[in-house]
Structures are given as structure tokens and as C-alpha cells.
Design a protein around this motif. Structure first.
Motif, mmCIF file in Angstrom:
data_model
loop_
_atom_site.group_PDB
_atom_site.id
_atom_site.type_symbol
_atom_site.label_atom_id
_atom_site.label_comp_id
_atom_site.label_asym_id
_atom_site.label_seq_id
_atom_site.Cartn_x
_atom_site.Cartn_y
_atom_site.Cartn_z
ATOM 1 N N ALA A 77 -0.409 6.035 13.176
ATOM 2 C CA ALA A 77 -0.703 5.200 14.349
ATOM 3 C C ALA A 77 -0.181 5.791 15.649
ATOM 4 C CB ALA A 77 -0.103 3.806 14.152
ATOM 5 N N LEU A 78 0.352 7.003 15.621
ATOM 6 C CA LEU A 78 0.923 7.581 16.847
ATOM 7 C C LEU A 78 -0.090 7.700 17.981
ATOM 8 C CD1 LEU A 78 3.379 8.813 18.235
ATOM 9 C CD2 LEU A 78 2.731 11.031 17.291
ATOM 10 N N PRO A 79 -1.353 8.083 17.752
ATOM 11 C CA PRO A 79 -2.297 8.158 18.879
ATOM 12 C C PRO A 79 -2.495 6.821 19.591
ATOM 13 C CG PRO A 79 -3.151 9.367 17.003
ATOM 14 C CD PRO A 79 -1.938 8.632 16.514
ATOM 15 N N MET A 80 -2.581 5.718 18.833
ATOM 16 C CA MET A 80 -2.767 4.413 19.460
ATOM 17 C C MET A 80 -1.510 3.969 20.193
ATOM 18 S SD MET A 80 -4.729 4.854 16.671
ATOM 19 C CE MET A 80 -4.019 4.048 15.242
ATOM 20 N N ILE A 81 -0.347 4.216 19.599
ATOM 21 C CA ILE A 81 0.902 3.852 20.268
ATOM 22 C C ILE A 81 1.064 4.639 21.563
ATOM 23 C CG2 ILE A 81 3.411 3.832 20.042
ATOM 24 C CD1 ILE A 81 3.025 3.466 17.019
ATOM 25 N N MET A 101 -13.589 -0.704 26.581
ATOM 26 C CA MET A 101 -14.873 -0.308 27.139
ATOM 27 C C MET A 101 -14.811 1.013 27.889
ATOM 28 S SD MET A 101 -16.106 -4.054 28.470
ATOM 29 C CE MET A 101 -17.712 -3.533 29.012
ATOM 30 N N VAL A 102 -13.613 1.455 28.301
ATOM 31 C CA VAL A 102 -13.541 2.639 29.171
ATOM 32 C C VAL A 102 -12.652 3.754 28.619
ATOM 33 C CG1 VAL A 102 -13.982 1.281 31.245
ATOM 34 C CG2 VAL A 102 -11.625 1.662 30.527
ATOM 35 N N ILE A 103 -11.904 3.517 27.553
ATOM 36 C CA ILE A 103 -10.932 4.528 27.130
ATOM 37 C C ILE A 103 -11.510 5.529 26.137
ATOM 38 C CG2 ILE A 103 -9.955 3.346 25.122
ATOM 39 C CD1 ILE A 103 -7.174 4.158 26.249
ATOM 40 N N GLY A 104 -12.631 5.216 25.509
ATOM 41 C CA GLY A 104 -13.262 6.165 24.594
ATOM 42 C C GLY A 104 -13.023 5.893 23.121
ATOM 43 N N ASN A 105 -11.891 5.247 22.776
ATOM 44 C CA ASN A 105 -11.597 4.805 21.408
ATOM 45 C C ASN A 105 -11.599 5.949 20.395
ATOM 46 O OD1 ASN A 105 -11.576 1.974 22.210
ATOM 47 N ND2 ASN A 105 -13.785 2.191 22.421
ATOM 48 N N ALA A 106 -11.017 7.067 20.769
ATOM 49 C CA ALA A 106 -10.846 8.194 19.851
ATOM 50 C C ALA A 106 -9.404 8.207 19.360
ATOM 51 C CB ALA A 106 -11.173 9.509 20.552
ATOM 52 N N THR A 107 -9.220 8.201 18.051
ATOM 53 C CA THR A 107 -7.877 8.111 17.476
ATOM 54 C C THR A 107 -7.206 9.480 17.439
ATOM 55 O OG1 THR A 107 -8.834 8.292 15.273
ATOM 56 C CG2 THR A 107 -8.407 6.068 16.112
ATOM 57 N N VAL A 108 -7.055 10.062 18.617
ATOM 58 C CA VAL A 108 -6.385 11.356 18.755
ATOM 59 C C VAL A 108 -5.458 11.267 19.965
ATOM 60 C CG1 VAL A 108 -8.240 12.703 17.716
ATOM 61 C CG2 VAL A 108 -8.272 12.275 20.176
ATOM 62 N N ASN A 162 0.814 -1.226 0.000
ATOM 63 C CA ASN A 162 0.000 0.000 0.000
ATOM 64 C C ASN A 162 0.839 1.263 0.000
ATOM 65 O OD1 ASN A 162 -1.765 -1.989 2.253
ATOM 66 N ND2 ASN A 162 -2.591 -1.462 0.238
ATOM 67 N N HIS A 163 2.160 1.112 0.070
ATOM 68 C CA HIS A 163 3.114 2.229 -0.079
ATOM 69 C C HIS A 163 2.912 3.325 0.977
ATOM 70 C CE1 HIS A 163 4.223 0.343 -3.837
ATOM 71 N NE2 HIS A 163 2.960 0.375 -4.232
ATOM 72 N N ALA A 164 2.629 2.915 2.190
ATOM 73 C CA ALA A 164 2.576 3.879 3.289
ATOM 74 C C ALA A 164 3.988 4.102 3.818
ATOM 75 C CB ALA A 164 1.672 3.368 4.406
ATOM 76 N N GLY A 165 4.302 5.320 4.188
ATOM 77 C CA GLY A 165 5.619 5.623 4.704
ATOM 78 C C GLY A 165 5.784 5.155 6.139
ATOM 79 N N VAL A 166 6.959 4.618 6.451
ATOM 80 C CA VAL A 166 7.217 4.130 7.805
ATOM 81 C C VAL A 166 7.193 5.286 8.800
ATOM 82 C CG1 VAL A 166 8.865 2.931 9.284
ATOM 83 C CG2 VAL A 166 8.552 2.197 6.911
ATOM 84 N N ALA A 167 7.855 6.381 8.431
ATOM 85 C CA ALA A 167 7.888 7.541 9.329
ATOM 86 C C ALA A 167 6.493 8.106 9.529
ATOM 87 C CB ALA A 167 8.828 8.607 8.767
ATOM 88 N N GLU A 168 5.708 8.183 8.446
ATOM 89 C CA GLU A 168 4.353 8.708 8.570
ATOM 90 C C GLU A 168 3.481 7.798 9.424
ATOM 91 O OE1 GLU A 168 6.047 8.512 5.848
ATOM 92 O OE2 GLU A 168 6.275 10.585 5.171
ATOM 93 N N PHE A 169 3.725 6.493 9.336
ATOM 94 C CA PHE A 169 2.918 5.554 10.114
ATOM 95 C C PHE A 169 3.161 5.731 11.611
ATOM 96 C CE2 PHE A 169 2.054 1.528 12.204
ATOM 97 C CZ PHE A 169 0.845 1.146 11.649
ATOM 98 N N PHE A 170 4.428 5.886 11.995
ATOM 99 C CA PHE A 170 4.747 5.960 13.422
ATOM 100 C C PHE A 170 4.651 7.372 13.984
ATOM 101 C CE2 PHE A 170 6.803 1.953 12.251
ATOM 102 C CZ PHE A 170 6.395 1.145 13.289
ATOM 103 N N THR A 171 4.626 8.375 13.143
ATOM 104 C CA THR A 171 4.554 9.756 13.645
ATOM 105 C C THR A 171 3.279 10.474 13.241
ATOM 106 O OG1 THR A 171 5.753 10.590 11.695
ATOM 107 C CG2 THR A 171 7.061 9.943 13.632
ATOM 108 N N GLY A 172 2.509 9.906 12.317
ATOM 109 C CA GLY A 172 1.273 10.552 11.889
ATOM 110 C C GLY A 172 0.179 10.459 12.938
ATOM 111 N N THR A 173 -0.738 11.397 12.898
ATOM 112 C CA THR A 173 -1.816 11.455 13.888
ATOM 113 C C THR A 173 -3.203 11.272 13.272
ATOM 114 O OG1 THR A 173 -1.863 13.871 13.680
ATOM 115 C CG2 THR A 173 -0.484 12.944 15.422
#
Length: 313
Positions: free
Chosen positions: A89-93, A245-252, A61-72
Motif C-alpha cells: 500500500a505504499l504508493p497509495m499512502i 477524477m484527476v490523479i490517474g489512479n495508478a498504483t505506483v 490472509n497472513h499478509a505481513g505488516v512491513a510488506e503492507f506498508f513498504t510494498g509497492t
């Protein structure tokens, strides 16, 4: 002649018994080796499968590694101006590490204090009081912890602190209770492994009981206690349902502990059943699973390192 025949028969019987024992030992070794080989093959297969799926985000899918770990921005179904999928994936990490470290920060002192009470202060009473509690906490399913957090922790935070109640604070409370029995039971084993001669020598030199506990027992048991904390963190990092169930599941990335957030496991459990195999969304979720697997390996390496230090000391 009869005596010679009897001796010959006895020697033949002994040889047959020894040969049968050798066959049984060989058979047992073969079965053991087959079981070990099967376990190793399963572990390697799981790692290869997850890695092949997870790396597809970058190579297919040609996603950038840096963008994956630092993108929001986490919207795998959409693309940015360059045509690459928006899989930040930075918010989930950040959420996974935040709830893990905060849960360990709360649970570790409670676990160590309970372990000291059970072993050094009041062994009989502590065993009677705390051992059933530990066994009960271990046996409670994750979904029950989630329901309790949803019914108690979330309303309490909403009414007495701030926000909607969903967020890292609620997830931390639930996880700290979940990992408490693991850390306490392993800490008890580590403290009990300290030789009694060290305690006696410290007391004989004039140290008080608290000085002996703090400067002798806990320092000697430090590698084992650290191992217990790492095991608890590993469980907290991989917990899914209760946190979801308790964290809200918002990707921010939340600005405070009382705002909704998300973890790697919560996004995985929410999205894996709603994607098509081979799609961008599915590959992105497999990449999150690969991160979880690699973090599990890191925790295992840390535990083995601490165990080796304990054996050397």
C-alpha cells in the motif's frame, strides 16, 4: 383558618412546581445522556467494525505488516513466492500524504492572506468580496470540483507542463481550492479573537500596521491558524471523488508530480463495489479504510492539542 389554608395551598403549589421542575430536569438529563451514549456507541462500533475488517488482512490472509506498508505492488488477487497476497500500500499512502501536504502548502498562504485582508486591511470590503466567495466554494459539491479539474487543470498541465495531465499536480490544484474556504474561515475567526488592546499597544509603541499584523496579530493567532491548516489537511486527506477524477489512479510511486498516482480514498472508491465480502481484496480495502480512520484520529488529536495550547496562552 382561611389564611392558614391559603398559605398551605400556596406552599403545596410551590412544592408541586419545584417537583415538576426537578422531573423535567431529570428527564432532560436522561435524554441528553442517552443521545451522548448513542453517539459514543456508534463511534466505537464503527471503529471496532473497521478495525476487525482491516486487521483481517494480517491475521486471516497472513499478509505481513512491513510488506503492507513498504510494498509497492498492489494486486490483492495474486500472491508472491511465499504465498502471501501482494498488498503493498505504499504508493497509495505516499499519494495521499503528497497531495495533502502540497495542497496545504498552496492553500495555507492564500487562506491566511485572505483572512488578514478580511480582518486587518479592509474589513468591510473584504467581508463583501470574500465572504460570498467562501460560501460559494463551501457549497460546491466534490464532483463539480472534479469535473472542473478534469476539464481545466488536466488539459492545462498536459499542454503547458508535462505528461498526460493526470497526477499529483492536478490533484493538488483541486484539493487546494477545496480546502481554501475551510482554512480561511477558521483563520478569520482566529485573527478576530486577538484582543484589540494588543494592536493598540503595538501601534502606540511606534510599529507600523504591517509590523503589528506580522509580529503581533499573526503570532498571537498562530494556534488558531495552525488549527485551521490541520482541519484543511484533514479534509484533503479524506477527499475521494474529486481526487479520483484527476490523479490517474495508478498504483505506483510517481517519479514526478505530473505522472499518474493514486490515494487511499481513490483506490477505496474504485474497488469497494467490485469485491466480495471476506475476500482478500475486500479485506485489503478495509485495511486502507482503517489507515484513513487512524489518520483522522491523528488529525483530531493534533487539533485538540493546538486548541489546548490556544486556551492556555
Amino acid at each position: 383558618m382561611r389564611e392558614n389554608a391559603l398559605k398551605w395551598a400556596e406552599t403545596e403549589i410551590k412544592h408541586k412546581k419545584s417537583r415538576s421542575k426537578v422531573k423535567i430536569e431529570r428527564r432532560g438529563k436522561m435524554i441528553t445522556f442517552a443521545c451522548i451514549a448513542l453517539m459514543a456507541a456508534i463511534a466505537v462500533s464503527i471503529f471496532v467494525f473497521v478495525a476487525s475488517k482491516g486487521l483481517s488482512t494480517f491475521f486471516v490472509n497472513h499478509a505481513g505488516v512491513a510488506e503492507f506498508f513498504t510494498g509497492t505492488h498492489w494486486e490483492p488477487g495474486k500472491t508472491d513466492a511465499s504465498g502471501n497476497p501482494m498488498v503493498g500500500a505504499l504508493p497509495m499512502i505516499f499519494g495521499s500524504f503528497a497531495v495533502t501536504f502540497l495542497a496545504a502548502l498552496i492553500g495555507a498562504p492564500l487562506a491566511i492572506g485572505g483572512a488578514v485582508f478580511m480582518t486587518e486591511i479592509s474589513a468591510k470590503r473584504g467581508q463583501k468580496m470574500l465572504q460570498p466567495v467562501i460560501e460559494l466554494l463551501v457549497g460546491i459539491p466534490s464532483v463539480v470540483y472534479g469535473f472542473i479539474g478534469l476539464s481545466v487543470a488536466v488539459p492545462f498541465i498536459r499542454e503547458h507542463l508535462s505528461g498526460s495531465g493526470f497526477g499529483i499536480a492536478a490533484g493538488t490544484v483541486v484539493l487546494s481550492i477545496m480546502i481554501l474556504p475551510t482554512m480561511m474561515s477558521l483563520s478569520v475567526d482566529a485573527i478576530r479573537a486577538v484582543p484589540a488592546s494588543l494592536r493598540e499597544a503595538s501601534l502606540a509603541l511606534g510599529a507600523t500596521r504591517w509590523q503589528t499584523i506580522y509580529k503581533v496579530v499573526l503570532r498571537t493567532a498562530r494556534p488558531g491558524i495552525l488549527t485551521a491548516i490541520v482541519f484543511g489537511m484533514a479534509r484533503a486527506f479524506g477527499e475521494a471523488l474529486a481526487v479520483q477524477m484527476v490523479i490517474g489512479n495508478a498504483t505506483v510511486i510517481p517519479e514526478s508530480l505530473f505522472e499518474p498516482a493514486s490515494t487511499l480514498t481513490s483506490i477505496l472508491t474504485m474497488g469497494m463495489g467490485n469485491t466480495v465480502m471476506g475476500s482478500v481484496e475486500n479485506n485489503a480495502l478495509w485495511t486502507l479504510a482503517l489507515i484513513l480512520l487512524l489518520m483522522s484520529l491523528v488529525f483530531i488529536i493534533i487539533v485538540r492539542f493546538l486548541g489546548r495550547r490556544r486556551n492556555l496562552s
